[in-house]
Design an enzyme around this catalytic site. Structure first.
Site, PDB file in Angstrom:
ATOM      1  N   LYS A   5     -25.865  40.765   7.305  1.00 44.32           N
ATOM      2  CA  LYS A   5     -24.818  41.749   7.029  1.00 44.32           C
ATOM      3  C   LYS A   5     -25.425  43.153   7.031  1.00 44.32           C
ATOM      4  O   LYS A   5     -26.216  43.493   6.159  1.00 44.32           O
ATOM      5  CB  LYS A   5     -24.159  41.513   5.669  1.00 44.32           C
ATOM      6  CG  LYS A   5     -22.876  42.331   5.535  1.00 44.32           C
ATOM      7  CD  LYS A   5     -22.359  42.436   4.136  1.00 44.32           C
ATOM      8  CE  LYS A   5     -22.981  43.551   3.359  1.00 44.32           C
ATOM      9  NZ  LYS A   5     -22.739  44.908   3.916  1.00 44.32           N
TER      10      LYS A   5
ATOM     11  N   GLY B 197     -32.088  47.139  -0.748  1.00 41.99           N
ATOM     12  CA  GLY B 197     -31.006  47.967  -1.283  1.00 41.99           C
ATOM     13  C   GLY B 197     -31.324  48.377  -2.710  1.00 41.99           C
ATOM     14  O   GLY B 197     -32.494  48.535  -3.073  1.00 41.99           O
ATOM     15  N   SER B 198     -30.274  48.495  -3.522  1.00 43.87           N
ATOM     16  CA  SER B 198     -30.461  49.028  -4.870  1.00 43.87           C
ATOM     17  C   SER B 198     -30.810  47.929  -5.872  1.00 43.87           C
ATOM     18  O   SER B 198     -30.479  46.756  -5.689  1.00 43.87           O
ATOM     19  CB  SER B 198     -29.175  49.732  -5.322  1.00 43.87           C
ATOM     20  OG  SER B 198     -28.137  48.789  -5.441  1.00 43.87           O
TER      21      SER B 198
ATOM     22  N   GLU C 160     -29.547  47.527  -8.804  1.00 45.30           N
ATOM     23  CA  GLU C 160     -28.339  46.978  -9.457  1.00 45.30           C
ATOM     24  C   GLU C 160     -27.787  45.823  -8.619  1.00 45.30           C
ATOM     25  O   GLU C 160     -27.431  44.771  -9.149  1.00 45.30           O
ATOM     26  CB  GLU C 160     -27.244  48.047  -9.604  1.00 45.30           C
ATOM     27  CG  GLU C 160     -27.586  49.215 -10.505  1.00 45.30           C
ATOM     28  CD  GLU C 160     -28.557  50.202  -9.864  1.00 45.30           C
ATOM     29  OE1 GLU C 160     -28.468  50.430  -8.641  1.00 45.30           O
ATOM     30  OE2 GLU C 160     -29.431  50.725 -10.587  1.00 45.30           O
TER      31      GLU C 160
ATOM     32  N   GLU D 173     -36.491  44.252  -1.557  1.00 45.77           N
ATOM     33  CA  GLU D 173     -37.170  45.542  -1.382  1.00 45.77           C
ATOM     34  C   GLU D 173     -36.207  46.596  -1.908  1.00 45.77           C
ATOM     35  O   GLU D 173     -35.153  46.824  -1.315  1.00 45.77           O
ATOM     36  CB  GLU D 173     -37.519  45.747   0.101  1.00 45.77           C
ATOM     37  CG  GLU D 173     -38.686  46.693   0.287  1.00 45.77           C
ATOM     38  CD  GLU D 173     -38.214  48.093   0.557  1.00 45.77           C
ATOM     39  OE1 GLU D 173     -38.026  48.834  -0.441  1.00 45.77           O
ATOM     40  OE2 GLU D 173     -38.018  48.441   1.719  1.00 45.77           O
TER      41      GLU D 173
ATOM     42  N   CYS E 230     -36.694  54.687   0.355  1.00 49.30           N
ATOM     43  CA  CYS E 230     -37.028  54.051  -0.925  1.00 49.30           C
ATOM     44  C   CYS E 230     -38.416  54.465  -1.388  1.00 49.30           C
ATOM     45  O   CYS E 230     -38.705  54.445  -2.565  1.00 49.30           O
ATOM     46  CB  CYS E 230     -36.911  52.542  -0.797  1.00 49.30           C
ATOM     47  SG  CYS E 230     -37.678  51.936   0.689  1.00 49.30           S
TER      48      CYS E 230
ATOM     49  N   GLU F 276     -33.851  57.435  -9.224  1.00 48.07           N
ATOM     50  CA  GLU F 276     -33.939  57.611  -7.779  1.00 48.07           C
ATOM     51  C   GLU F 276     -32.742  58.437  -7.308  1.00 48.07           C
ATOM     52  O   GLU F 276     -31.597  58.048  -7.508  1.00 48.07           O
ATOM     53  CB  GLU F 276     -33.928  56.237  -7.095  1.00 48.07           C
ATOM     54  CG  GLU F 276     -34.154  56.338  -5.610  1.00 48.07           C
ATOM     55  CD  GLU F 276     -34.284  54.977  -4.941  1.00 48.07           C
ATOM     56  OE1 GLU F 276     -33.492  54.072  -5.274  1.00 48.07           O
ATOM     57  OE2 GLU F 276     -35.165  54.829  -4.090  1.00 48.07           O
TER      58      GLU F 276
HETATM   59  P1  ADP Z   1     -26.895  51.519  -1.595  1.00 44.37           P
HETATM   60  O1  ADP Z   1     -26.581  52.064  -2.935  1.00 44.37           O
HETATM   61  O2  ADP Z   1     -28.115  52.068  -0.982  1.00 44.37           O
HETATM   62  O3  ADP Z   1     -25.736  51.486  -0.647  1.00 44.37           O
HETATM   63  P2  ADP Z   1     -26.539  48.734  -2.123  1.00 44.37           P
HETATM   64  O4  ADP Z   1     -27.468  47.853  -2.873  1.00 44.37           O
HETATM   65  O5  ADP Z   1     -25.217  49.005  -2.699  1.00 44.37           O
HETATM   66  O6  ADP Z   1     -27.375  50.053  -1.870  1.00 44.37           O
HETATM   67  O7  ADP Z   1     -26.312  48.202  -0.642  1.00 44.37           O
HETATM   68  C1  ADP Z   1     -27.284  47.606   0.165  1.00 44.37           C
HETATM   69  C2  ADP Z   1     -26.653  46.465   0.917  1.00 44.37           C
HETATM   70  O8  ADP Z   1     -26.220  45.490  -0.021  1.00 44.37           O
HETATM   71  C3  ADP Z   1     -25.413  46.845   1.732  1.00 44.37           C
HETATM   72  O9  ADP Z   1     -25.399  46.076   2.925  1.00 44.37           O
HETATM   73  C4  ADP Z   1     -24.289  46.431   0.799  1.00 44.37           C
HETATM   74  O10 ADP Z   1     -23.073  46.157   1.468  1.00 44.37           O
HETATM   75  C5  ADP Z   1     -24.856  45.169   0.185  1.00 44.37           C
HETATM   76  N1  ADP Z   1     -24.242  44.770  -1.097  1.00 44.37           N
HETATM   77  C6  ADP Z   1     -23.668  45.558  -2.032  1.00 44.37           C
HETATM   78  N2  ADP Z   1     -23.207  44.823  -3.058  1.00 44.37           N
HETATM   79  C7  ADP Z   1     -23.500  43.526  -2.786  1.00 44.37           C
HETATM   80  C8  ADP Z   1     -23.280  42.270  -3.462  1.00 44.37           C
HETATM   81  N3  ADP Z   1     -22.668  42.203  -4.637  1.00 44.37           N
HETATM   82  N4  ADP Z   1     -23.731  41.145  -2.874  1.00 44.37           N
HETATM   83  C9  ADP Z   1     -24.375  41.187  -1.694  1.00 44.37           C
HETATM   84  N5  ADP Z   1     -24.588  42.326  -1.009  1.00 44.37           N
HETATM   85  C10 ADP Z   1     -24.172  43.488  -1.531  1.00 44.37           C
END
Ligand code: ADP
Length: 492
Positions: A189, A242-243, A245, A264, A298, A395
């Protein structure tokens, strides 16, 4: 200042793929829903993209499962897998101009950066892992008794890969490279902000000869498509960038099936300049360290620690160089900094600028929007930052540098490590012993000495502490895509 990009681009790259890619077929989402992806330089719609959700992930996982359980990919000669991966790299290289333009359009990064940085690194990564495909082997082990014992390294299965928007093409290469070399199949995704280049790469992978079902791409949102990948019992492993959270949510959801995880995540990396450093190089390193990719890295060197003795003169240089940074149209070859990826990021960064002011840091330069359209932000430097301020702890993921002063090395190490992150760090000094000593004492997955943002497909990258676990790149990056099997044969 007026708008940065004054006209709608008539000469933009063609948008060729906007549907889901499942089992080698381009399909609309089952719900029929689409989402818009925008050009962050103009805020105009680029395209409507099929919005995948759990029903589409179900189809993608079935395809990936079939391709793994019964298909040719994990079974073919390993060298042939490597050859297909090399072909994919060649096809990407042949389209480098179009791909760089598409990346710049969807993400906002300068087209020159995509052309000379992101894509060459992605090619390197795919070629590096192509070389691994036929070098993944086990050991023979002299165990007690009359036995022949050996190990096999086998692909982990179907990999769910969820990537962010800051380096869309490069993140695809970091994820596909080791997974394909290992013989895994993939449900990916891309980030909802930047789906276009990932879809284009799926098309090129098919052209290169990657069998149907081996790579499946489901664009969509995190809580729907992303969460469906994480929860699906047919997925063996989740690789996420990603993040923090989101990683916590993923970790909880992945617990049900004990999925293998690699993360990561974010950082608040210290970039440390001692008085004896080559100050020209250090100033350039401070600049690149924070501003590369509009600050959306990052591993950004967002905490600049400067030794007391040179602090004022050095900061003056950093500020002057920040002021001369060219912010503008990503398609102008002279541009060094494009817009932030979207309004949410823009607002978040401006919120931190406000917090820095409120908490009493000195805004030495920047802090404002550039133009009236597009998400452009001035290169921004805060001085007189104290460790407890939000801009020193959290961050920001934007072009905002926090400068901190230090005098004593032990105190410096304590402060540099006083963060929940541990992704990267850098130290600038001519004293070899001090460089290695500081490198040893910093709690971070990567330490650069007299350089910044040096990446190589062969060198592992990843975080200590809450910056993640597992490593990407290098031999270490292959490990998460492999299981180890021990076979013991009686010779009696
Ligand atoms: P950012 O704040 O940099 O956008 P995210 O962690 O929100 O970082 O997003 C990184 C990736 O994780 C994106 O592809 C986002 O769609 C996906 N993502 C966000 N929330 C979820 C979730 N609950 N489960 C799986 N993937 C997620």
């Amino acid at each position: 200042m007026s708008t940065v990009v004054t006209e709608r681009r008539s000469q933009g790259p063609p948008i060729r793929q906007t549907q889901l890619f499942i089992d080698g077929q381009w399909t609309p989402s089952r719900s029929g829903n689409t989402f818009t992806t925008i050009d962050p330089a103009t805020e105009e719609v680029i395209a409507q993209v099929a919005e995948g959700d759990a029903a589409d992930v179900e189809m993608a996982v079935r395809a990936a499962r079939r391709a793994f359980d019964d298909g040719p990919w994990p079974r073919m000669n390993a060298r042939e897998r490597g050859r297909i991966m090399l072909r994919l790299a060649d096809l990407i290289e042949a389209e480098i101009d179009e791909l760089a333009a598409l990346e710049a359009l969807d993400n906002g990064k300068p087209v020159r950066d995509a052309r000379t940085g992101d894509i060459p690194l992605a090619l390197d990564c795919l070629r590096y892992y192509a070389g691994w495909a036929d070098k993944i082997h086990g050991q023979t082990i002299p165990i007690n008794g009359d036995y022949f014992c050996y190990t096999r390294r086998e692909p982990v299965g179907v990999a769910g890969q969820i990537i962010p928007w800051n380096f869309p093409i490069l993140m695809v290469a970091w994820k596909w490279g080791p997974a394909l070399a290992a013989g895994c199949t993939i449900v990916m995704k891309p980030a909802e902000q930047t789906p276009l280049t990932c879809l284009r790469l799926a098309r090129l992978a098919q052209e290169a000869g990657v069998p149907d079902g081996v790579i499946n791409v489901v664009p969509g949102y995190g809580p729907t498509a992303g969460a469906a990948i994480v929860r699906h019992p047919g997925i063996d492993k989740v690789a996420f960038t990603g993040s923090g959270e989101t990683a916590q949510v993923i970790m909880r959801q992945a617990a049900d099936h004990l999925k293998r995880l690699t993360f990561e995540l974010g950082g608040k990396s210290p970039n440390i300049v001692f008085a004896d450093a080559d100050l020209d190089a250090a100033a350039a390193g401070a600049h690149v360290g924070i501003y590369l990719n509009q600050g959306q890295c990052c591993c950004a060197g967002s905490r600049l620690f400067v030794e007391d003795r040179i602090h004022d003169a050095f900061v003056e240089r950093v500020v002057a160089e920040s002021r001369s940074r060219r912010v503008g149209d990503p398609f102008d070859p002279a541009t060094q900094q494009g817009p932030q990826v979207d309004r949410a990021q823009f607002d978040k960064i401006m919120g931190y600028v406000e917090a820095g002011r409120r908490e009493g840091a000195t805004l030495a330069t920047g802090g404002g929007r550039v133009g009236e359209r597009g998400f452009f932000i001035e290169p921004t430097v805060f001085t007189n930052v104290r460790d407890e301020m939000a801009i020193a702890r959290e961050e920001i993921f934007g072009p905002v540098l926090s400068v901190l002063r230090f005098s004593d090395v032990d105190e410096l190490i304590r402060r540099a490590n006083a963060t929940s992150f541990g992704l990267a760090a850098a130290v600038w000094t001519r004293d070899v012993a001090r460089a290695h000593d500081v490198a040893r004492r910093l709690r971070a997955g990567t330490v650069w000495v007299n350089c910044y943002d040096v990446f190589d497909a062969a060198a592992p990258f990843g975080g200590f502490k809450q910056s993640g676990f597992g490593r990407e790149l290098g031999e270490k990056g292959l490990e998460p895509y492999l299981e180890h099997k021990t076979v013991t044969v009686s010779l009696a």
